[in-house]
Write an enzyme that holds these catalytic residues in place. Structure first.
Site, mmCIF file in Angstrom:
data_model
loop_
_atom_site.group_PDB
_atom_site.id
_atom_site.type_symbol
_atom_site.label_atom_id
_atom_site.label_comp_id
_atom_site.label_asym_id
_atom_site.label_seq_id
_atom_site.Cartn_x
_atom_site.Cartn_y
_atom_site.Cartn_z
ATOM 1 N N LYS A 1 0.674 7.863 -23.301
ATOM 2 C CA LYS A 1 1.164 8.187 -24.645
ATOM 3 C C LYS A 1 2.668 7.893 -24.717
ATOM 4 O O LYS A 1 3.069 6.738 -24.759
ATOM 5 C CB LYS A 1 0.863 9.655 -24.970
ATOM 6 C CG LYS A 1 -0.599 9.907 -25.371
ATOM 7 C CD LYS A 1 -1.485 10.125 -24.200
ATOM 8 C CE LYS A 1 -2.805 10.757 -24.569
ATOM 9 N NZ LYS A 1 -3.702 10.852 -23.413
ATOM 10 N N PHE B 1 -6.724 21.893 -24.579
ATOM 11 C CA PHE B 1 -7.029 20.475 -24.707
ATOM 12 C C PHE B 1 -8.277 20.226 -23.846
ATOM 13 O O PHE B 1 -8.453 20.857 -22.808
ATOM 14 C CB PHE B 1 -5.871 19.557 -24.280
ATOM 15 C CG PHE B 1 -6.243 18.122 -24.497
ATOM 16 C CD1 PHE B 1 -6.355 17.620 -25.783
ATOM 17 C CD2 PHE B 1 -6.584 17.300 -23.434
ATOM 18 C CE1 PHE B 1 -6.794 16.315 -26.002
ATOM 19 C CE2 PHE B 1 -7.012 15.992 -23.655
ATOM 20 C CZ PHE B 1 -7.115 15.504 -24.934
ATOM 21 N N THR B 2 -9.101 19.284 -24.291
ATOM 22 C CA THR B 2 -10.426 19.103 -23.697
ATOM 23 C C THR B 2 -10.401 18.972 -22.162
ATOM 24 O O THR B 2 -10.984 19.799 -21.453
ATOM 25 C CB THR B 2 -11.095 17.858 -24.309
ATOM 26 O OG1 THR B 2 -10.185 16.755 -24.173
ATOM 27 C CG2 THR B 2 -11.392 18.071 -25.788
ATOM 28 N N ARG C 1 -12.359 15.838 -33.918
ATOM 29 C CA ARG C 1 -11.680 16.910 -33.181
ATOM 30 C C ARG C 1 -12.102 18.217 -33.835
ATOM 31 O O ARG C 1 -11.364 18.879 -34.537
ATOM 32 C CB ARG C 1 -10.145 16.761 -33.250
ATOM 33 C CG ARG C 1 -9.594 15.566 -32.502
ATOM 34 C CD ARG C 1 -9.385 15.760 -31.002
ATOM 35 N NE ARG C 1 -10.525 15.508 -30.163
ATOM 36 C CZ ARG C 1 -10.457 15.092 -28.894
ATOM 37 N NH1 ARG C 1 -9.298 14.803 -28.346
ATOM 38 N NH2 ARG C 1 -11.533 14.971 -28.168
ATOM 39 N N PHE D 1 -18.133 15.190 -26.480
ATOM 40 C CA PHE D 1 -17.698 14.341 -27.594
ATOM 41 C C PHE D 1 -17.620 12.871 -27.210
ATOM 42 O O PHE D 1 -17.760 12.001 -28.053
ATOM 43 C CB PHE D 1 -16.326 14.810 -28.124
ATOM 44 C CG PHE D 1 -15.271 14.886 -27.068
ATOM 45 C CD1 PHE D 1 -15.148 16.011 -26.280
ATOM 46 C CD2 PHE D 1 -14.410 13.812 -26.832
ATOM 47 C CE1 PHE D 1 -14.185 16.081 -25.283
ATOM 48 C CE2 PHE D 1 -13.441 13.870 -25.852
ATOM 49 C CZ PHE D 1 -13.337 15.015 -25.059
ATOM 50 N N TYR E 1 0.844 -1.202 0.000
ATOM 51 C CA TYR E 1 0.000 0.000 0.000
ATOM 52 C C TYR E 1 0.876 1.248 0.000
ATOM 53 O O TYR E 1 0.575 2.226 -0.673
ATOM 54 C CB TYR E 1 -0.945 0.016 1.206
ATOM 55 C CG TYR E 1 -1.923 1.163 1.116
ATOM 56 C CD1 TYR E 1 -3.104 1.007 0.392
ATOM 57 C CD2 TYR E 1 -1.656 2.390 1.704
ATOM 58 C CE1 TYR E 1 -3.992 2.060 0.251
ATOM 59 C CE2 TYR E 1 -2.536 3.455 1.573
ATOM 60 C CZ TYR E 1 -3.710 3.279 0.850
ATOM 61 O OH TYR E 1 -4.581 4.327 0.704
ATOM 62 N N ASP F 1 2.367 20.524 -20.205
ATOM 63 C CA ASP F 1 1.690 19.258 -20.493
ATOM 64 C C ASP F 1 2.707 18.430 -21.279
ATOM 65 O O ASP F 1 2.944 18.670 -22.467
ATOM 66 C CB ASP F 1 0.420 19.508 -21.306
ATOM 67 C CG ASP F 1 -0.356 18.225 -21.570
ATOM 68 O OD1 ASP F 1 0.267 17.147 -21.595
ATOM 69 O OD2 ASP F 1 -1.580 18.300 -21.754
HETATM 70 N N1 F0G Z 1 -3.141 16.256 -22.243
HETATM 71 C C1 F0G Z 1 -3.099 15.897 -23.531
HETATM 72 C C2 F0G Z 1 -2.308 16.701 -24.504
HETATM 73 C C3 F0G Z 1 -3.798 14.756 -23.950
HETATM 74 O O1 F0G Z 1 -3.735 14.401 -25.238
HETATM 75 C C4 F0G Z 1 -4.540 14.006 -22.999
HETATM 76 C C5 F0G Z 1 -5.305 12.846 -23.414
HETATM 77 C C6 F0G Z 1 -4.559 14.441 -21.679
HETATM 78 C C7 F0G Z 1 -3.836 15.563 -21.334
HETATM 79 C C8 F0G Z 1 -5.346 13.726 -20.618
HETATM 80 O O2 F0G Z 1 -4.728 12.558 -20.276
HETATM 81 O O3 F0G Z 1 -6.320 10.785 -21.042
HETATM 82 O O4 F0G Z 1 -4.446 10.251 -19.513
HETATM 83 O O5 F0G Z 1 -6.378 11.530 -18.704
HETATM 84 N N2 F0G Z 1 -5.533 12.582 -24.617
HETATM 85 C C9 F0G Z 1 -6.192 11.424 -25.160
HETATM 86 C C10 F0G Z 1 -6.277 11.544 -26.637
HETATM 87 C C11 F0G Z 1 -7.463 11.057 -24.504
HETATM 88 O O6 F0G Z 1 -6.898 10.662 -27.259
HETATM 89 O O7 F0G Z 1 -5.714 12.474 -27.221
HETATM 90 P P1 F0G Z 1 -5.518 11.201 -19.865
#
Ligand code: F0G
Length: 469
Positions: free
Chosen positions: A269, A135-136, A393, A460, A83, A226
């Site tokens: 990624k 970014f979303t 997108r 989305f 843990y 990021d």
């Molecule tokens: N920042 C970037 C630039 C991203 O592309 C993503 C996720 C995140 C943050 C969030 O990270 O998914 O691990 O919580 N991108 C994915 C995509 C979902 O398909 O581009 P996460």
């Protein structure tokens, strides 16, 4: 210098190849056109709602879809599932400190867990957060913390064919204008992303990062990164920026990160794992705040939502993913697909970025207005044609303006064909290109979509559509 690189230069016509061979395979198959029509309708023409078993080649995302190496899999067997204070956490901490250079490491379950922590730690209600394109999930966490995101990317980033080599750059004059308007005290940090996802995977130059740092220092504003696709960003710097051709991706990464105060990471990624993330900061006070919160939202500060084995695979993935040959072959596979499409005059975003091909749906379907969702339409048509899954997108991803409730109409209306790392071959890329060509040839008779369901946040992921007659 890497072998693939010198081969390419020396022989011109000689090809590069992946620096790995395949040891285990996962069978895939394509379902029939009739089955795909049913699956697409059942999914409301939203590729996020398809079952993966109904997908032939899955190019929805490069997130969590990488193939792990034999070394990473053996690391999975070395999980210390304690843990607290797992050995694997210390290996992870060491890998991040070594390759990214930050001091304090907080693991999270994935990128958005880290976005949550940093946004809550640094943003107070009424603050402004300038960033090189939204970014979303990043923007949503900034908004949920009470901030307002302000786009400060260079204008060229909003033009899908502008040939600028560093289209991810921050326009520092835009940051200065914001400081003048709202005051530096209301800007906790600049949100800087390496290879800007929504801009087509476009890089930020080292010079831009350096200049941004100098300006922010003069104003007492922090810079947070990021780092999700920073390896790819470092590759572009190595390839395109003067003075970096002889430096390794690892060296470039360290220098770039040194201009920032910390980073959040979706390890799914660049770091080559199927799940995981982290936050890394230099300021011990910010680290303390983040550690206080991580135990509420993610897990103890020495696992943050990951199993010990996941942290071990991640620590190994960090070191593997930063290798020059790996990053070069990854970006070159994306370019291979891009070249096929350009040869057929299919409108894609240029220059081709690091992780995906972004098809310019506005030019692909000039007759479909943005409120009939051209990029969503293209994603649906590509799936119907060949079972290839891509991602919208455009206007659906951009969501609604929280104040007016209107759609946000982004300049870029793109369908992302995203390449997972170490998963598909060049033959898969050929199949994808040929399918896009078939969809392109039918473009004039293709109609748009109507949105029939929309959730409140990040629409989305779960919105549903119907085909327009
Ligand atoms: N920042 C970037 C630039 C991203 O592309 C993503 C996720 C995140 C943050 C969030 O990270 O998914 O691990 O919580 N991108 C994915 C995509 C979902 O398909 O581009 P996460």
């Amino acid at each position: 210098m890497s072998d693939i690189k010198t081969m390419g230069q020396q022989f011109g016509r000689r090809s590069w190849a992946e620096p790995w061979k395949i040891k285990m395979v996962e069978p895939i198959h394509m379902i029939t056109r009739a089955e795909r029509e049913k699956a697409a309708a059942d999914a409301g023409y939203n590729t996020f709602l398809l079952r993966s078993e109904d997908v032939y080649i899955d190019l929805l995302t490069d997130s969590g879809t990488s193939a792990m190496s034999d070394r990473q899999w053996s690391g999975m067997m070395m999980g210390d599932e304690a843990y607290a204070g797992s050995r694997n956490f210390y290996n992870l901490e060491n890998a991040i400190q070594t390759y990214y250079g930050y001091k304090h490491i907080i693991p999270t379950h994935q990128g958005r867990g880290a976005e949550h922590l940093i946004s809550q730690a640094l943003i107070k209600k009424g603050d402004y957060i300038p960033g090189n394109m939204y970014f979303t999930t990043t923007r949503l966490h900034q908004e949920l913390a009470g901030g307002t995101f302000v786009d400060v990317i260079i204008d060229q980033a909003h033009d899908p064919i502008d040939p600028h080599l560093f289209k991810g750059n921050v326009d520092i004059d835009k940051v200065k204008a914001l400081v003048k308007k709202v005051g530096a005290e209301n800007i906790p940090y600049v949100s800087l992303a390496g290879t800007v996802n929504m801009a087509g995977g476009q890089p930020v130059s080292m010079q831009n990062a350096r200049e941004l740092r100098a300006y922010c220092d003069s104003q007492g504003i922090a810079v947070y990164l990021d780092a999700t696709r920073m390896y790819e960003n470092a590759f572009f710097i190595q390839e395109r920026e003067e003075g970096y051709a002889e430096k390794s991706i690892a060296e470039i990464l360290l220098e770039f990160c040194s201009y920032t105060d910390g980073a959040w990471m979706s390890a799914k990624k660049d770091n080559l794992v199927n799940i995981g993330g982290w936050l890394a900061v230099n300021d011990p006070k910010v680290a303390e705040q983040a550690r206080t919160m991580v135990v509420v939202y993610e897990g103890l500060h020495t696992y943050g939502g990951m199993a010990g084995r996941d942290m071990e695979a991640l620590a190994i993935g960090i070191a593997e993913g930063v290798q020059d040959d790996h990053v070069a072959s990854r970006v070159r596979q994306v370019r291979y697909l891009g070249k096929l499409l350009l040869d057929w005059d299919i409108p894609i975003m240029q220059p081709v970025g690091g992780h995906a091909i972004f098809v310019d749906a506005k030019r692909f379907y000039p007759h479909i207005p943005q409120d009939q969702f051209p990029s969503q339409t293209l994603a649906a048509q590509l799936y119907l044609d060949s079972g290839v899954r891509s991602m919208e997108r455009g206007v659906v991803s951009a969501g609604r303006n929280p104040e007016t409730g209107e759609h946000r109409y982004p300049a870029l209306e793109l369908t992302r064909i995203t390449i997972p790392r170490r998963v598909y071959t060049q033959a898969h890329m050929d199949v994808v290109a040929e399918s896009l060509k078939a969809v392109y040839d039918q473009r004039d008779s293709t109609k748009g979509l109507k949105m029939v369901y929309e959730p409140e946040y990040l629409r989305f992921f779960q919105a549903r559509f119907e085909l327009l007659d």
